[in-house]
Design a protein around this motif. Structure first.
Motif, PDB file in Angstrom:
ATOM      1  N   ALA A  44     -18.334  53.916  12.305  1.00 51.43           N
ATOM      2  CA  ALA A  44     -17.345  53.712  13.362  1.00 51.43           C
ATOM      3  C   ALA A  44     -15.941  54.018  12.852  1.00 51.43           C
ATOM      4  O   ALA A  44     -15.087  54.487  13.604  1.00 51.43           O
ATOM      5  N   PHE A  45     -15.704  53.765  11.572  1.00 50.87           N
ATOM      6  CA  PHE A  45     -14.382  54.000  10.995  1.00 50.87           C
ATOM      7  C   PHE A  45     -14.234  55.403  10.411  1.00 50.87           C
ATOM      8  O   PHE A  45     -13.169  56.002  10.489  1.00 50.87           O
ATOM      9  N   THR A  46     -15.296  55.931   9.829  1.00 50.30           N
ATOM     10  CA  THR A  46     -15.209  57.230   9.166  1.00 50.30           C
ATOM     11  C   THR A  46     -15.665  58.383  10.048  1.00 50.30           C
ATOM     12  O   THR A  46     -15.425  59.534   9.719  1.00 50.30           O
ATOM     13  N   ARG A  47     -16.352  58.069  11.147  1.00 45.97           N
ATOM     14  CA  ARG A  47     -16.929  59.068  12.054  1.00 45.97           C
ATOM     15  C   ARG A  47     -17.913  59.986  11.318  1.00 45.97           C
ATOM     16  O   ARG A  47     -18.069  61.153  11.654  1.00 45.97           O
ATOM     17  N   TRP A  48     -18.569  59.462  10.269  1.00 42.94           N
ATOM     18  CA  TRP A  48     -19.573  60.209   9.519  1.00 42.94           C
ATOM     19  C   TRP A  48     -20.695  59.273   9.119  1.00 42.94           C
ATOM     20  O   TRP A  48     -20.486  58.123   8.744  1.00 42.94           O
ATOM     21  N   CYS A  49     -21.903  59.778   9.197  1.00 38.46           N
ATOM     22  CA  CYS A  49     -23.084  59.012   8.811  1.00 38.46           C
ATOM     23  C   CYS A  49     -24.088  60.020   8.245  1.00 38.46           C
ATOM     24  O   CYS A  49     -24.198  61.138   8.757  1.00 38.46           O
ATOM     25  N   PRO A  50     -24.798  59.660   7.182  1.00 42.14           N
ATOM     26  CA  PRO A  50     -25.774  60.603   6.615  1.00 42.14           C
ATOM     27  C   PRO A  50     -26.805  61.091   7.637  1.00 42.14           C
ATOM     28  O   PRO A  50     -27.241  62.244   7.572  1.00 42.14           O
ATOM     29  N   ALA A  51     -27.159  60.248   8.575  1.00 41.98           N
ATOM     30  CA  ALA A  51     -28.149  60.657   9.581  1.00 41.98           C
ATOM     31  C   ALA A  51     -27.606  61.761  10.484  1.00 41.98           C
ATOM     32  O   ALA A  51     -28.376  62.550  11.028  1.00 41.98           O
ATOM     33  N   MET A  52     -26.279  61.829  10.628  1.00 45.51           N
ATOM     34  CA  MET A  52     -25.695  62.863  11.485  1.00 45.51           C
ATOM     35  C   MET A  52     -25.964  64.262  10.926  1.00 45.51           C
ATOM     36  O   MET A  52     -26.170  65.202  11.695  1.00 45.51           O
ATOM     37  N   VAL A  53     -25.978  64.388   9.607  1.00 52.49           N
ATOM     38  CA  VAL A  53     -26.271  65.673   8.984  1.00 52.49           C
ATOM     39  C   VAL A  53     -27.689  66.113   9.353  1.00 52.49           C
ATOM     40  O   VAL A  53     -27.918  67.262   9.737  1.00 52.49           O
TER      41      VAL A  53
END
Length: 67
Positions: A44-53
């Motif tokens: 929510a803070f970084t707008r990045w998640c490993p699952a998004m890749v």
């Protein structure tokens, strides 16, 4: 389906599965629930998640920013 929708779906399924495993197998599975929750909070803070890749590699599209 967009990457954000896929991420929410994946997180929801992971939480439900880990809760079922905690109930039927071992309460140690609740640590996986905590991991998923912490990952959602940081994304929510970084707008990045490993699952998004992974979801992008599967062909899910990114949302277009609303102007």
């Amino acid at each position: 389906m967009t990457v954000n929708e896929g991420l929410r779906l994946m997180a929801g399924i992971a939480i439900l599965v880990s809760l079922a495993l905690a109930h039927y197998v071992s309460q140690w599975w609740l640590l996986f629930t905590v991991f998923v929750a912490l990952n959602l909070i940081q994304s929510a803070f970084t707008r990045w998640c490993p699952a998004m890749v992974m979801l992008k590699k599967l062909g899910l599209r990114e949302e277009k920013p609303v102007a």
